[in-house]
Scaffold this active site. Structure first.
Site, PDB file in Angstrom:
ATOM      1  N   ALA A   1     -41.809 -30.309  62.601  1.00 24.43           N
ATOM      2  CA  ALA A   1     -42.672 -30.774  63.766  1.00 24.43           C
ATOM      3  C   ALA A   1     -42.369 -29.683  64.952  1.00 24.43           C
ATOM      4  O   ALA A   1     -43.512 -30.143  65.699  1.00 24.43           O
ATOM      5  CB  ALA A   1     -42.143 -32.173  64.082  1.00 24.43           C
TER       6      ALA A   1
ATOM      7  N   GLY B   1     -42.929 -26.580  64.546  1.00 23.43           N
ATOM      8  CA  GLY B   1     -43.338 -25.385  63.974  1.00 23.43           C
ATOM      9  C   GLY B   1     -44.836 -25.116  64.381  1.00 23.43           C
ATOM     10  O   GLY B   1     -45.238 -25.718  65.080  1.00 23.43           O
ATOM     11  N   ASP B   2     -45.090 -23.959  63.989  1.00 21.93           N
ATOM     12  CA  ASP B   2     -46.435 -23.524  64.644  1.00 21.93           C
ATOM     13  C   ASP B   2     -47.568 -24.309  64.123  1.00 21.93           C
ATOM     14  O   ASP B   2     -48.700 -24.312  64.848  1.00 21.93           O
ATOM     15  CB  ASP B   2     -46.797 -21.989  63.965  1.00 21.93           C
ATOM     16  N   LEU B   3     -47.466 -24.629  62.999  1.00 23.00           N
ATOM     17  CA  LEU B   3     -48.819 -25.398  62.355  1.00 23.00           C
ATOM     18  C   LEU B   3     -48.794 -26.754  62.997  1.00 23.00           C
ATOM     19  O   LEU B   3     -49.814 -27.096  63.086  1.00 23.00           O
ATOM     20  CB  LEU B   3     -48.553 -25.579  60.778  1.00 23.00           C
TER      21      LEU B   3
ATOM     22  N   ARG C   1     -35.166 -29.252  63.358  1.00 20.26           N
ATOM     23  CA  ARG C   1     -33.661 -29.209  63.522  1.00 20.26           C
ATOM     24  C   ARG C   1     -33.244 -28.694  64.869  1.00 20.26           C
ATOM     25  O   ARG C   1     -32.361 -29.223  65.323  1.00 20.26           O
ATOM     26  CB  ARG C   1     -33.415 -27.874  62.612  1.00 20.26           C
TER      27      ARG C   1
ATOM     28  N   ASP D   1     -55.426 -27.384  51.142  1.00 21.17           N
ATOM     29  CA  ASP D   1     -56.435 -26.152  51.175  1.00 21.17           C
ATOM     30  C   ASP D   1     -57.208 -26.527  52.371  1.00 21.17           C
ATOM     31  O   ASP D   1     -58.127 -27.158  52.335  1.00 21.17           O
ATOM     32  CB  ASP D   1     -57.098 -25.752  49.749  1.00 21.17           C
ATOM     33  N   HIS D   2     -57.110 -25.895  53.555  1.00 23.40           N
ATOM     34  CA  HIS D   2     -57.644 -26.451  54.709  1.00 23.40           C
ATOM     35  C   HIS D   2     -59.266 -25.991  54.644  1.00 23.40           C
ATOM     36  O   HIS D   2     -59.896 -26.685  55.550  1.00 23.40           O
ATOM     37  CB  HIS D   2     -56.933 -25.992  56.050  1.00 23.40           C
TER      38      HIS D   2
ATOM     39  N   GLU E   1     -61.529 -11.609  58.730  1.00 25.08           N
ATOM     40  CA  GLU E   1     -60.719 -11.953  60.050  1.00 25.08           C
ATOM     41  C   GLU E   1     -60.623 -10.734  60.888  1.00 25.08           C
ATOM     42  O   GLU E   1     -60.524  -9.865  60.532  1.00 25.08           O
ATOM     43  CB  GLU E   1     -59.308 -12.584  59.665  1.00 25.08           C
TER      44      GLU E   1
ATOM     45  N   ASP F   1     -52.799 -14.854  49.643  1.00 26.81           N
ATOM     46  CA  ASP F   1     -53.068 -15.647  50.978  1.00 26.81           C
ATOM     47  C   ASP F   1     -54.330 -16.381  50.876  1.00 26.81           C
ATOM     48  O   ASP F   1     -54.457 -17.527  51.533  1.00 26.81           O
ATOM     49  CB  ASP F   1     -52.739 -14.622  51.966  1.00 26.81           C
TER      50      ASP F   1
ATOM     51  N   HIS G   1     -58.555 -20.399  48.887  1.00 22.02           N
ATOM     52  CA  HIS G   1     -59.580 -20.623  49.787  1.00 22.02           C
ATOM     53  C   HIS G   1     -60.666 -19.954  49.099  1.00 22.02           C
ATOM     54  O   HIS G   1     -61.902 -20.764  48.772  1.00 22.02           O
ATOM     55  CB  HIS G   1     -59.541 -20.269  51.110  1.00 22.02           C
TER      56      HIS G   1
END
Ligand code: BG6
Length: 490
Positions: free
Chosen positions: A13, A15-17, A46, A181-182, A220, A239, A244
């Site tokens: 919770a 973290g970055d994502l 944590r 898989d976003h 990207e 990746d 994707h």
């Protein structure tokens, strides 16, 4: 979708994502009244956070990454009441007992039946042990449903993926696993199905008689940022291509699903992978381009990035020629390309149609341009269809005109973020736009010989300048060998 009351237990919770995507998605769903009638969100990490610090942390994330607007104070206050924090060291079995108590307490306070969604937004090395701990602590013994949302990477090859799958299957049934898989949550990726199967215009032409080739690009502008450590192991192949890029290919190439009911779409998608031609380690070099960016102006080269080996052989770009050897697609090349440090951030699929059998017309260059259908996924969301028409005031001279539909160009149309859609689908029990195990396994079967060829250096690693479209000569030749060229995107 009907959403049952539920508790979302979010691992990672802080973290970055979670900061960038998950909290903004949850808050946006909340504002649109698309979360369950009663729900709780329990952030797990944590750090030593109090409930107040955690809520403040989430608020900052919403302010920084979208979701929170000036007039949202009241909404935020009510959202806040659903948020709790549990400090857990993920490798300590006893901490899960404590977590179970927190979850049960929230469920009873808010009168939520035991429907639990466990979201693992954590390092993949922890996937197995966290699922085992969920079982041992009986967090997964519920009177209601339980679901696991899991981020990629799902293994790093077929056998590690199988191992991971066995471990999580010891705790969750396949129907309870939502592998994210976003890209499948993106508006225009979902729209591929509708454009294809809700129009009588395209489907009759959607085959090897009329389609010359398909080009799928996801470029990207960023480099590896602070993810050097992860990316060194993954490369563009694992990746982006394994997940994707292949997902987009499946959406373009699949047969119409028998219905929109459970599994119908995934059943069709997986058949595409079954027909996908796999290359032997020695064949890889004929169909795959492997690139790595080098310094250009102020942009560092990949080998200069943080946590990257100065003699790294990791691919930051791949382009490939794929074949779906089935009745519909025999002989049609599908080109994919993806990379970091390219000139544009763009995701787009260009379908190039074959020329008319006998050309009576000409344009200023003498030849007629083919019809193109572009499915634009990012930054524009829409479709673009290029057709030939008479140039006004000339005899037989033809020039292309564009039929352009852009659904996010006019403002006002604000399509939900991929994660909003996926979270909502999972809470509603709809797994259509998640990756099923057989898709993961077959995708690795295709990727594994390519990784081996890379590892054994059977494919040259070609450098490209940061900010370019990849290795210029090689990338161009890949299409030229079949008489095609890349169409511009973006
Ligand atoms: C992720 C990759 O899955 O997709 C990243 O790990 C990449 O490296 C990202 O940047 C791209 O996603 P999007 O939605 O920005 O195209």
């Amino acid at each position: 979708l009907k959403l049952d009351p539920a508790t979302i237990i979010l691992f990672g919770a802080t973290g970055d994502l979670s900061r960038r995507k998950l909290f903004p998605a949850l808050f946006n769903l909340f504002k649109r009244e698309m979360l369950p009638p009663s729900f709780a969100i329990i952030g797990v990490a944590r750090r030593d956070f109090s409930q107040e610090t955690f809520r403040e942390f989430v608020l900052q994330a919403l302010k920084e990454f979208g979701g929170y607007q000036a007039h949202d104070e009241q909404q935020w206050n009510s959202f806040c009441a659903h948020l709790n924090y549990a400090q857990v060291n993920l490798t300590e079995a006893e901490h899960y007992e404590k977590l179970r108590e927190v979850v049960e307490q929230r469920e009873s306070e808010k009168d939520i039946p035991q429907n639990r969604a466990f979201y693992l937004a954590i390092a993949p090395e922890l996937f197995s042990s966290v699922s085992a701990n969920l079982k041992n602590s009986r967090l997964v013994e519920t009177d209601g449903w339980k679901r696991l949302l899991i981020e990629k990477p799902f293994g790093h090859d077929r056998s590690s993926a199988e191992k991971l799958n066995r471990e999580i299957r010891a705790v969750f049934e396949e129907e309870e696993i939502y592998r994210i898989d976003h890209y499948l949550g993106k508006e225009m990726v979902q729209n591929i199905e509708v454009i294809r199967f809700a129009n009588s215009l395209f489907e009759p032409l959607w085959n090897n008689k009329y389609i010359a080739n398909v080009q799928i690009t996801s470029s990207e502008t960023v480099g590896v940022e602070d993810r050097g450590g992860y990316y060194e192991q993954a490369g563009a192949l694992r990746d982006m291509a394994q997940n994707h890029m292949l997902q987009m290919l499946m959406m373009i190439a699949m047969e119409p699903p028998s219905s929109l009911q459970k599994e119908a779409t995934r059943d069709e998608k997986v058949k595409v992978l079954r027909s996908l031609r796999t290359y032997s380690v020695d064949e890889v070099k004929d169909h795959i381009i492997r690139g790595q960016y080098t310094r250009f102006g102020e942009y560092k080269g990949y080998r200069e990035e943080e946590d990257v080996d100065p003699s790294s052989m990791t691919d930051t770009f791949v382009a490939a020629r794929l074949f779906v050897d089935n009745f519909r697609w025999a002989g049609v090349p599908f080109y994919i390309r993806t990379g970091k440090r390219m000139p544009l951030k763009s995701t787009e699929i260009v379908v190039e149609f074959k020329n008319v059998p006998e050309n009576l017309y000409f344009n200023q260059h003498g030849n007629l341009e083919p019809n193109l259908l572009s499915i634009r996924i990012f930054p524009y969301e829409g479709i673009y269809f290029k057709i030939n028409a008479k140039k006004p005031g000339t005899d037989g001279s033809v020039s292309p005109i564009a039929v352009d539909f852009c659904q996010n160009c006019e403002g006002g149309v604000n399509s939900p973020e991929a994660y909003e859609r996926l979270l909502h689908d999972c809470l509603g029990g709809d797994s259509t736009y998640f990756t099923r195990w057989d898709e993961v396994a077959l995708a690795w079967d295709f990727i594994d010989p390519i990784s081996t060829a890379f590892k054994e250096d059977k494919v040259e690693l070609v450098s490209y300048s940061a900010g370019s479209w990849g290795p210029p000569k090689e990338s161009h030749q890949l299409l030229e060998q079949n008489g095609f060229h890349w169409w511009p995107v973006g």
